[in-house]
Design a protein around this motif. Structure first.
Motif, short mmCIF file in Angstrom:
data_model
loop_
_atom_site.label_atom_id
_atom_site.label_comp_id
_atom_site.label_asym_id
_atom_site.label_seq_id
_atom_site.Cartn_x
_atom_site.Cartn_y
_atom_site.Cartn_z
N LEU A 145 0.82 -1.21 0.00
CA LEU A 145 0.00 0.00 0.00
C LEU A 145 0.85 1.26 0.00
O LEU A 145 0.51 2.25 -0.66
CB LEU A 145 -0.95 -0.01 1.21
N GLU A 146 1.98 1.23 0.72
CA GLU A 146 2.87 2.39 0.72
C GLU A 146 3.50 2.59 -0.65
O GLU A 146 3.69 3.73 -1.10
CB GLU A 146 3.94 2.23 1.79
N ALA A 147 3.83 1.50 -1.32
CA ALA A 147 4.45 1.60 -2.64
C ALA A 147 3.47 2.04 -3.72
O ALA A 147 3.81 2.80 -4.63
CB ALA A 147 5.09 0.27 -3.02
N SER A 148 2.22 1.54 -3.61
CA SER A 148 1.24 1.79 -4.68
C SER A 148 0.36 3.01 -4.42
O SER A 148 -0.21 3.57 -5.36
CB SER A 148 0.34 0.57 -4.86
N TRP A 152 -6.03 -0.44 -3.55
CA TRP A 152 -5.76 -1.86 -3.63
C TRP A 152 -4.26 -2.08 -3.43
O TRP A 152 -3.47 -1.11 -3.41
CB TRP A 152 -6.23 -2.43 -4.96
N LEU A 153 -3.85 -3.31 -3.27
CA LEU A 153 -2.45 -3.57 -2.96
C LEU A 153 -1.50 -3.05 -4.02
O LEU A 153 -0.37 -2.65 -3.72
CB LEU A 153 -2.23 -5.08 -2.75
N PHE A 154 -1.96 -3.03 -5.29
CA PHE A 154 -1.10 -2.56 -6.36
C PHE A 154 -1.71 -1.39 -7.12
O PHE A 154 -1.52 -1.25 -8.33
CB PHE A 154 -0.72 -3.73 -7.28
N GLY A 155 -2.45 -0.57 -6.40
CA GLY A 155 -2.92 0.66 -7.01
C GLY A 155 -4.42 0.79 -7.15
O GLY A 155 -5.18 0.38 -6.28
#
Length: 217
Positions: A145-148, A152-155
Motif C-alpha cells: 500500500l505504501e508503494a502503490s 488496492w495492494l497494487f494501485g
C-alpha cells in the motif's frame, strides 16, 4: 467466449474456492458454478486432497485447471486485458511474489483462523504460533500500500494479490484482529468489494448444517 465451469465448495468455509471465484469474475469469464456437495465421502476426499474433487477447479474450452495460481495464469492468458497482474514489470514481480507467499505459506494462520463468514468474535486469542503469520500479512499489506498508494495492494484496481488476500480480510474481521487504520481501511475496502459482497451473500445463504472441515482447503 466459451462457457466455463468452476467447481467450488462451501462459500462459507472454502477460502480457495473464494480465490478462484474472484479471479474468474475479475477476468470477466462467463462461467457456471459447480458445487461439490459436502457429504461424508466428499469431505474425506477433500481432506486427502483427492484430484477428483480438488477445489477450485476451472474447466474451460477443454482445459482443466485446479490450482489457484495456475487458474490465475490461465485466465491472464485468455483475458490479457483484464489486468489480473500489474502492468509494470517490477510491480508484477512483487504481485506474483506476495501471491505465491499466500499460496504456499501461512499454515499456522490458516489453522488458527479458519474462514467462517457467518461467525464474528468480539475477542479472540490467537495462539502464539500464528502470530508471526499475522504480522507477516500486515507487513506485506503495508509495503504494498505504501508503494502503490492504494486503495488496492497494487494501485487503483484489484489484482491477483487482492484475490489471494481477500479471505484473510474476512478472517481478520471474524476473529477481531487489530489493524492500524491504513490496513483496516484496506480490509474494509476488500470486504465492501461488490464481488466479496456477492460471495458473502451466498455464504450466508448456505444451510447451517454444512460440515466444517478441520483443515484449510
Amino acid at each position: 467466449m466459451t462457457q466455463a465451469a468452476l467447481t467450488i465448495s462451501s462459500k462459507n468455509y472454502s477460502s480457495w474456492s473464494l480465490r478462484g471465484w474472484l479471479l474468474c469474475r475479475m477476468a470477466g469469464l462467463d462461467f457456471e458454478e459447480v458445487l461439490v456437495e459436502m457429504n461424508d465421502d466428499a469431505r474425506q476426499e477433500l481432506l486427502l486432497l483427492s484430484p477428483s474433487v480438488l477445489v477450485p477447479r476451472l474447466t474451460h474450452d477443454g482445459v482443466n485447471v485446479w490450482d489457484t495460481l495456475a487458474i490465475a495464469e490461465y485466465l491472464n492468458e485468455i483475458t490479457p486485458d483484464a489486468g489480473l497482474w500489474p502492468a509494470d514489470i517490477a510491480d508484477r514481480a512483487r504481485c506474483r511474489a506476495v501471491s505465491g507467499e499466500m499460496h504456499s505459506g501461512f499454515h499456522n494462520l490458516r489453522s488458527a483462523l479458519p474462514m467462517n463468514l457467518k461467525a464474528r468474535h468480539e475477542r479472540f486469542k490467537i495462539f502464539s504460533g500464528a502470530r508471526p503469520d499475522v504480522e507477516r500479512v500486515k507487513a506485506i499489506w503495508t509495503e504494498c500500500l505504501e508503494a502503490s498508494g492504494g486503495p488496492w495492494l497494487f494501485g487503483a484496481n484489484p489484482t491477483v494479490a487482492d484475490a489471494m488476500y481477500a479471505p484473510v480480510c474476512s478472517r481478520f474481521r471474524t476473529y477481531a484482529v487489530e489493524l492500524e487504520p491504513k490496513l483496516a481501511a484496506y480490509a474494509d475496502a476488500v470486504l465492501a468489494w461488490p464481488l466479496m459482497l456477492e460471495w458473502t451473500e451466498g455464504a450466508l445463504a448456505e444451510p447451517d448444517e454444512i460440515v466444517e472441515l478441520e483443515v484449510e482447503f
